[in-house]
Design a protein around this motif. Structure first.
Motif, short mmCIF file in Angstrom:
data_model
loop_
_atom_site.label_atom_id
_atom_site.label_comp_id
_atom_site.label_asym_id
_atom_site.label_seq_id
_atom_site.Cartn_x
_atom_site.Cartn_y
_atom_site.Cartn_z
N GLU A 311 0.69 15.89 -22.30
CA GLU A 311 0.53 17.23 -21.76
C GLU A 311 1.07 17.36 -20.35
O GLU A 311 1.62 18.40 -19.98
CB GLU A 311 -0.95 17.64 -21.79
N ASP A 312 0.92 16.31 -19.51
CA ASP A 312 1.43 16.44 -18.14
C ASP A 312 2.94 16.57 -18.12
O ASP A 312 3.50 17.30 -17.29
CB ASP A 312 0.95 15.26 -17.27
N MET A 313 3.62 15.89 -19.05
CA MET A 313 5.07 16.00 -19.12
C MET A 313 5.48 17.37 -19.67
O MET A 313 6.45 17.97 -19.20
CB MET A 313 5.64 14.87 -19.97
N ALA A 314 4.74 17.86 -20.65
CA ALA A 314 5.03 19.18 -21.20
C ALA A 314 4.83 20.26 -20.14
O ALA A 314 5.61 21.21 -20.03
CB ALA A 314 4.16 19.44 -22.41
N ASP A 315 3.77 20.11 -19.33
CA ASP A 315 3.51 21.07 -18.25
C ASP A 315 4.65 21.08 -17.24
O ASP A 315 5.12 22.15 -16.81
CB ASP A 315 2.20 20.73 -17.53
N TYR A 316 5.09 19.89 -16.84
CA TYR A 316 6.16 19.81 -15.85
C TYR A 316 7.45 20.44 -16.39
O TYR A 316 8.19 21.11 -15.65
CB TYR A 316 6.42 18.36 -15.44
N LYS A 317 7.73 20.25 -17.67
CA LYS A 317 8.93 20.83 -18.27
C LYS A 317 8.77 22.32 -18.56
O LYS A 317 9.74 22.99 -18.93
CB LYS A 317 9.29 20.08 -19.56
N GLY A 318 7.56 22.84 -18.40
CA GLY A 318 7.34 24.26 -18.62
C GLY A 318 7.33 24.68 -20.07
O GLY A 318 7.59 25.85 -20.39
N ILE A 319 7.00 23.76 -20.99
CA ILE A 319 7.09 24.08 -22.41
C ILE A 319 5.72 24.08 -23.10
O ILE A 319 5.65 24.22 -24.32
CB ILE A 319 8.03 23.09 -23.13
N SER A 320 4.63 23.97 -22.35
CA SER A 320 3.30 23.82 -22.95
C SER A 320 2.92 24.99 -23.85
O SER A 320 2.30 24.80 -24.89
CB SER A 320 2.24 23.65 -21.86
N ARG A 321 3.30 26.21 -23.45
CA ARG A 321 2.83 27.38 -24.18
C ARG A 321 3.55 27.62 -25.50
O ARG A 321 3.08 28.42 -26.32
CB ARG A 321 2.94 28.62 -23.29
N PHE A 322 4.66 26.95 -25.71
CA PHE A 322 5.38 27.21 -26.96
C PHE A 322 5.80 25.95 -27.71
O PHE A 322 6.40 26.03 -28.78
CB PHE A 322 6.62 28.08 -26.71
N ARG A 323 5.51 24.78 -27.19
CA ARG A 323 6.01 23.57 -27.85
C ARG A 323 5.37 23.35 -29.22
O ARG A 323 6.01 22.84 -30.13
CB ARG A 323 5.85 22.34 -26.96
N LYS A 324 4.08 23.75 -29.42
CA LYS A 324 3.46 23.58 -30.73
C LYS A 324 4.14 24.49 -31.76
O LYS A 324 4.42 24.06 -32.90
CB LYS A 324 1.97 23.89 -30.69
N ALA A 325 4.43 25.73 -31.37
CA ALA A 325 5.12 26.65 -32.29
C ALA A 325 6.49 26.09 -32.66
O ALA A 325 6.92 26.17 -33.83
CB ALA A 325 5.24 28.02 -31.67
N ALA A 326 7.19 25.53 -31.68
CA ALA A 326 8.51 24.96 -31.94
C ALA A 326 8.41 23.74 -32.85
O ALA A 326 9.16 23.59 -33.81
CB ALA A 326 9.19 24.58 -30.62
N SER A 327 7.46 22.87 -32.55
CA SER A 327 7.27 21.67 -33.37
C SER A 327 6.88 22.03 -34.79
O SER A 327 7.42 21.47 -35.77
CB SER A 327 6.19 20.76 -32.73
N ASP A 328 5.96 22.98 -34.94
CA ASP A 328 5.54 23.40 -36.28
C ASP A 328 6.71 23.94 -37.09
O ASP A 328 6.86 23.62 -38.27
CB ASP A 328 4.43 24.46 -36.18
N TRP A 329 7.54 24.74 -36.44
CA TRP A 329 8.68 25.31 -37.17
C TRP A 329 9.67 24.21 -37.59
O TRP A 329 10.15 24.19 -38.73
CB TRP A 329 9.41 26.35 -36.30
#
Length: 333
Positions: A311-329
């Motif tokens: 999560e800390d890496m996802a936060d730094y990259k600015g992708i936390s709010r949509f990475r699950k939707a992207a991964s699920d797709w």
């Protein structure tokens, strides 16, 4: 949200060039920061094609991206800065890169130098210009902006002194969520201080020592990645109000596969042969998830990387709010 069914046995030979030459950065189902440095101009084979044979990559977006850069610089001249002591490094960069382009693209470009007198031809721009090394007034717009009108890469120049490197010049119009103007004058370790895990794992210290040991003329490269909504190259902090709000809405957008892009930077690290300065070239490549999914191995790897990323890496990259939707797709393909 629509789901595209991908044939796992799809023939990559029919893929468009933008996919076949894309520098897909993942070799495993997880990702952690690393130096991942390798010699420049080494061809990398991927599941879709290959990339990396040239120092300077020219693709179908060449004229479009250069026009976009010119627009950014016109609106915000602070994206280009050169501290006075870096003028020799700028000229060193010009002679190094124009020579490389002429060698890599002999059908469309040529560079001839006799002493300090130079002639550069670029058929892609219908350009034929003569200039003098060291004479800033001999090039339209000045030397660094002229170079930025010839290559798609962002240009960062670091002076080497006091056993460290200092960001003292550059032309950066396509920054990924950072500010070139803020970082000018800072040293290498200060610039990378906010990145999570780099200090604790001593990655940045090892990278710093590696770069300081580079000899004049040596060239290496590495990749870095994040994600960008729409085909937007300029995601600098200066323009955050224009693109930042989309991060909160893209997860629910049915157009997510076409709007959300994997953004990969191919970063070349070059110790300039005459000035001894360190040149960083940052070439940005964007590919939407809908294209990523056309290569089954990429779809699966990237989907798993996003799902597993701390999560800390996802936060730094600015992708936390949509990475699950992207991964699920991706993983539902």
């Amino acid at each position: 949200m629509s789901i595209t069914i991908i044939d796992k046995d799809a023939d990559t030979a029919v893929l468009p060039e933008r996919i076949r030459r894309f520098p897909f950065p993942f070799s495993a189902d997880s990702y952690r920061y690393s130096a991942n440095v390798e010699p420049a101009t080494k061809t990398v084979t991927t599941e879709a094609g290959e990339w990396g044979a040239r120092l300077l990559d020219i693709d179908e977006h060449y004229l479009q991206e250069l026009a976009e850069r010119d627009g950014v610089l016109t609106r915000d001249p602070s994206r280009m800065q050169v501290l006075p002591h870096m003028r020799p490094a700028v000229w060193d960069t010009i002679s190094t890169l124009l020579s490389a382009m002429a060698e890599e693209y002999p059908d469309t470009m040529s560079f001839h130098r006799e002493g300090n007198a130079c002639r550069w031809r670029n058929a892609l721009q219908n350009l034929d210009v003569e200039f003098t090394i060291g004479d800033d007034s001999s090039l339209p717009m000045g030397p660094l902006r002229f170079l930025g009108s010839q290559i798609q890469d962002d240009i960062i120049l670091l002076d080497v002194r006091e056993d460290t490197m200092w960001l003292d010049a550059g032309l950066v119009t396509f920054a990924a969520d950072w500010s070139f103007g803020f970082d000018v004058g800072m040293n290498f370790l200060e610039i990378h201080g906010p990145v999570p895990r780099l200090k604790e794992e001593q990655i940045i210290t090892r990278a710093h020592q590696f770069l300081l040991r580079l000899q004049p003329g040596e060239q290496y490269r590495r990749t870095n990645w994040t994600m960008t909504i729409d085909r937007r190259l300029d995601t600098s902090t200066e323009t955050y109000p224009e693109w930042g709000p989309d991060r909160g809405t893209i997860a629910a957008d049915p157009a997510l596969p076409d709007r959300l892009h994997l953004r990969v930077e191919v970063q070349h690290l070059i110790r300039l042969p005459h000035s001894g300065a360190m040149l960083f070239l940052v070439r940005t490549h964007l590919l939407p998830l809908s294209d990523i999914a056309r290569v089954p191995a990429w779809r699966e790897k990237f989907g798993r990387v996003l799902a597993e990323l701390p999560e800390d890496m996802a936060d730094y990259k600015g992708i936390s709010r949509f990475r699950k939707a992207a991964s699920d797709w991706l993983l539902a393909g």
